[in-house]
Design an enzyme around this catalytic site. Sequence first.
Site, PDB file in Angstrom:
ATOM      1  N   GLY A 149      -1.042   7.130 -15.121  1.00  0.00           N
ATOM      2  CA  GLY A 149      -0.359   8.099 -15.969  1.00  0.00           C
ATOM      3  C   GLY A 149       0.429   7.377 -17.050  1.00  0.00           C
ATOM      4  N   PHE A 150       1.387   6.555 -16.600  1.00  0.00           N
ATOM      5  CA  PHE A 150       2.207   5.728 -17.489  1.00  0.00           C
ATOM      6  C   PHE A 150       2.934   6.572 -18.528  1.00  0.00           C
ATOM      7  CE2 PHE A 150      -1.722   3.330 -16.350  1.00  0.00           C
ATOM      8  CZ  PHE A 150      -1.143   2.608 -15.321  1.00  0.00           C
ATOM      9  N   GLY A 194      10.518   9.291  -8.706  1.00  0.00           N
ATOM     10  CA  GLY A 194       9.605   9.885  -7.733  1.00  0.00           C
ATOM     11  C   GLY A 194       9.925   9.487  -6.308  1.00  0.00           C
ATOM     12  N   PRO A 240       6.521  -2.184   0.965  1.00  0.00           N
ATOM     13  CA  PRO A 240       6.481  -3.540   0.406  1.00  0.00           C
ATOM     14  C   PRO A 240       5.185  -3.867  -0.334  1.00  0.00           C
ATOM     15  CG  PRO A 240       6.514  -3.573   2.840  1.00  0.00           C
ATOM     16  CD  PRO A 240       6.778  -2.161   2.412  1.00  0.00           C
ATOM     17  N   GLN A 257       3.383  -2.758  -7.827  1.00  0.00           N
ATOM     18  CA  GLN A 257       4.023  -2.109  -8.976  1.00  0.00           C
ATOM     19  C   GLN A 257       4.666  -3.134  -9.887  1.00  0.00           C
ATOM     20  OE1 GLN A 257       4.898   1.348 -10.015  1.00  0.00           O
ATOM     21  NE2 GLN A 257       6.082   2.042  -8.297  1.00  0.00           N
ATOM     22  N   GLY A 285      14.744   3.196  -8.175  1.00  0.00           N
ATOM     23  CA  GLY A 285      13.421   3.217  -8.794  1.00  0.00           C
ATOM     24  C   GLY A 285      12.892   1.814  -9.043  1.00  0.00           C
ATOM     25  N   GLU A 314       9.305   1.391 -13.442  1.00  0.00           N
ATOM     26  CA  GLU A 314       9.565   1.129 -14.854  1.00  0.00           C
ATOM     27  C   GLU A 314      10.358  -0.155 -15.051  1.00  0.00           C
ATOM     28  OE1 GLU A 314       9.241   4.294 -17.137  1.00  0.00           O
ATOM     29  OE2 GLU A 314       9.120   5.760 -15.538  1.00  0.00           O
TER      30      GLU A 314
END
Lengths: 738, 168
Positions: free
Chosen positions: A243-244, A514, A627, A633, A697, A700
Amino acid sequence: MSPEPQDTQPVDTRRVDAREKVTGAALYATDLHPDQLAHATLATATIGRGRIAELDVSAAAAVPGVLLVLSHLDHLDLQSPGFVMGGGYGVQSLQPLLDDRIAYRGQAIALVVAETLTAATEAANLVRARYETEPFAATLDSPGVERLSQPATIPLPFLADLDVGDAESAYATAALHVDATYDQPAQHQNPMELIGATVSWRGDTLVVHEGTQNAGAIRHGLAQQLGIDAANVEVISPYTGGGFGQKNSLQIHIGPLALAARRLGRPVKLVVSRAQLFHHTSFRPASRHRIRLGADEHGRMVAAIHEVEHQTSRHDLFPLMYTEITSRLYGIRDFRGRQTFARMDTQSPGFMRAPFEHPAAFAFESAVDELAYAAHRDPLEFRLANDTTVDPVSGEPFSSRHLAQCLRRGAKRFGWSARQQRPASMRAEDGSLVGWGVAVGAYPASIVPSAAHLVAGADGRIRVEVDGHEMGQGIRSTIAILVAENLGIGVHDVDIVVGDTRVATQHLTAGSWGTASTLGAVHAALRALREQLGMDTRGPVDVASAVRATGRDQVEARAETLGPGQTEQDAEHARKGLPTLSGPEFPGYSTFSWIAHFVEVRVEPTTCRIRVPRVVSVADCGRVASPVTAASQVRGGIVWGIGASLREAGAVDPRYGGFLNNSLEEYPVPVNADIGTLDVDFIGEPDLRFHPVGVKGLGEVSMVGVAAAVANAVFHATGVRHRRLPIRIEDVLAGTTA
Amino acid sequence: MAATASTAAGSAHELDLACTVNGEPVRLRVDTRESLLDVLRERLGVTGPKKGCDHGQCGACTVHLDGRRVVSCLTPAVQVTGADVTTVEGVAGPDGELHPLQQAFIDHDALQCGYCTPGQIMSGLACLAEGHAGDDDEVREYMSGNLCRCGAYAGIVAAVRAVAEQGR
Ligand code: FES
Ligand code: FES
């Protein structure tokens, strides 16, 4: 709040939906091929701005197999969905195909539907338009750009200018100064899954399959566009192929597809071409940052002024939130932030991974590096010396900030102590110039209203239906691990339904909220479930016998959660598919995720080719909920940072408007051979002030600061400072021969 | 597709296609303009191969043609007559037991969103079969036709290398 003891039995931490993905069994929205499916394509405008004087669709309509050509000539019964950042649902407020206006190059002018994709493609190429053109602006430097101060235009508290102390005076009297301007080009998210949808009607109910981060906005936005009840719209998105930020709202094609499907009484599928995507939907706006930094004679930063402008469309105001993190990276007492819109003739820009934080950190952390060199200090030591435990804007502590620890641990893993301060002083065996750079990043931690529904079955399985979307970040895995650890069951005993408006409200999944939001709701629902089952608040549960003991087939529990300071009003807002913009407000502290990146570059002296053989990144994202997927990510964020610093820019020709390099060939994203060794580590300290499970989070923040670390490393390798992204061979060549 | 106007009246040229897809014989009349990717996805319902660009630039549509890797979006469907086409759906064993490379992708988390993964698996298998998995850098080079926007490259290299090591 004290941490809840976790069951210590180790669970399988591998990605829970990986099997479906490696076998091809995972079905993405446009993998569907229902009976009677018709195929759609788009024809698009070839001018920068103006109006359609004449549209000829006769040749298109005459192609055998063509069923329908929709354009403004059909007076479509469709309303604007509104802009997602303007109280609406859409990727932009402008809905193409409704009138003869052309607001930007590449705007859709016709939707063709045919029996086959081949016929639809042929027909779209035969749509002919004659235009009346008007002057347009397409870059920050084009004449005709309209500049507006953000606070004067949108007087909302979270978009206000920042004035902490008196930065102008502090800057004026500082001993050391940096005053530099940094340029960030427009960039395109380019998730591998093309944007597209399969749309059909079941009686009066509209069924939409589209890979999305925001099924709720699609549902409610379509209801508004079509004038129907949101209860009659189902949006289903179990897998999103990346998505980004690009898939975070209602796209402009879904309304017209719904009309086409209704007229034809058939399902219709559209896959927007990669070339069209560069104009079809959002992108990262170009931005320009003037940074002024002042330090005292001891190398203590005393003043920072961050003035930034970024592009937005004529029809929407995509807000600027760059100074939120630059004001918090260090303990700088006096800070001033100014943010300005630059309106021009493009589709509306929007969110792209670390939308503000990546460009802001590139600019600010480059400037900090310049100041460190001006102060003759090691850039790592300079950063550590300017660390803070208090939010300089609010004066309150951070709920957690282990940034110094990220820096120290990263430096050790990287071997920073062997660095020579002087630029262009380190060489590899093959003669390449070696550069080592460091930079930090931050991202605000946030929580949005969320909902979870748990069903425990007599077979011992747990079904979790939640508010949240899976875009590859691993939300299924984080949920499965939480449930498995809590109940002492296996991760594969947990079935998870995400991205489906039939089972839960689907709030936008973005902004790295999220995990925190969804896990909060699941955590609360687990407590309720234990209560229902008459179990203790902790310890393993034999789910099957506990359910049977109740005499029922299954036992359900529900929870709805809010962020601190959010109210039922926010929850109601979320249920309507609108993003939560208010709060969360944390009492007495502010909350960010933090990261430090260490980058080695090698610059080949003849060709000036830049390679990145290794990166070390250490993140403080609170407790690491999953993890395996968390490390992936961060690696993904580093790859994005490398792409952003060395490869990616939407190229605009000011004469024609639009993006010229609208393909994956001419808009290069990193390939496997561009990526060397990525060494990722986490501090792993749960932040229980912020969150019951201790998570902040991650998706990002992982990218924030990478570009600055690369640029700082290129400076260290070559002695030339690059203030415009991406840094390409020709830039380095020009710098070294200048 | 500049010449398409001439086909408007008489429609497209069609030809017969006979091949196997994952071992199953397929007979089909196809438009000469249809790519193998579109025929697999839209006509045969074989949706493992993904469309990421339709221009041979991303590798998401990678399949094997008689054991060689090709980008199916640039392969005219008519051209595969007589050939054996293998997609990601044809990689696991008859009882669904995963191929070691599929298992290695899971073990090394060589994926995130999963959209590029079918193409990565097919390229990875070819990379191994071609003998191009000797070290990490070689794998990086020979896997660079397959973009992964999620940036799972490190895991992909680890997975392919792990299987190469098992096979030695
Ligand atoms: S879809 Fe074939 S290479 Fe991209
Ligand atoms: S896993 Fe998402 S593109 Fe590769």
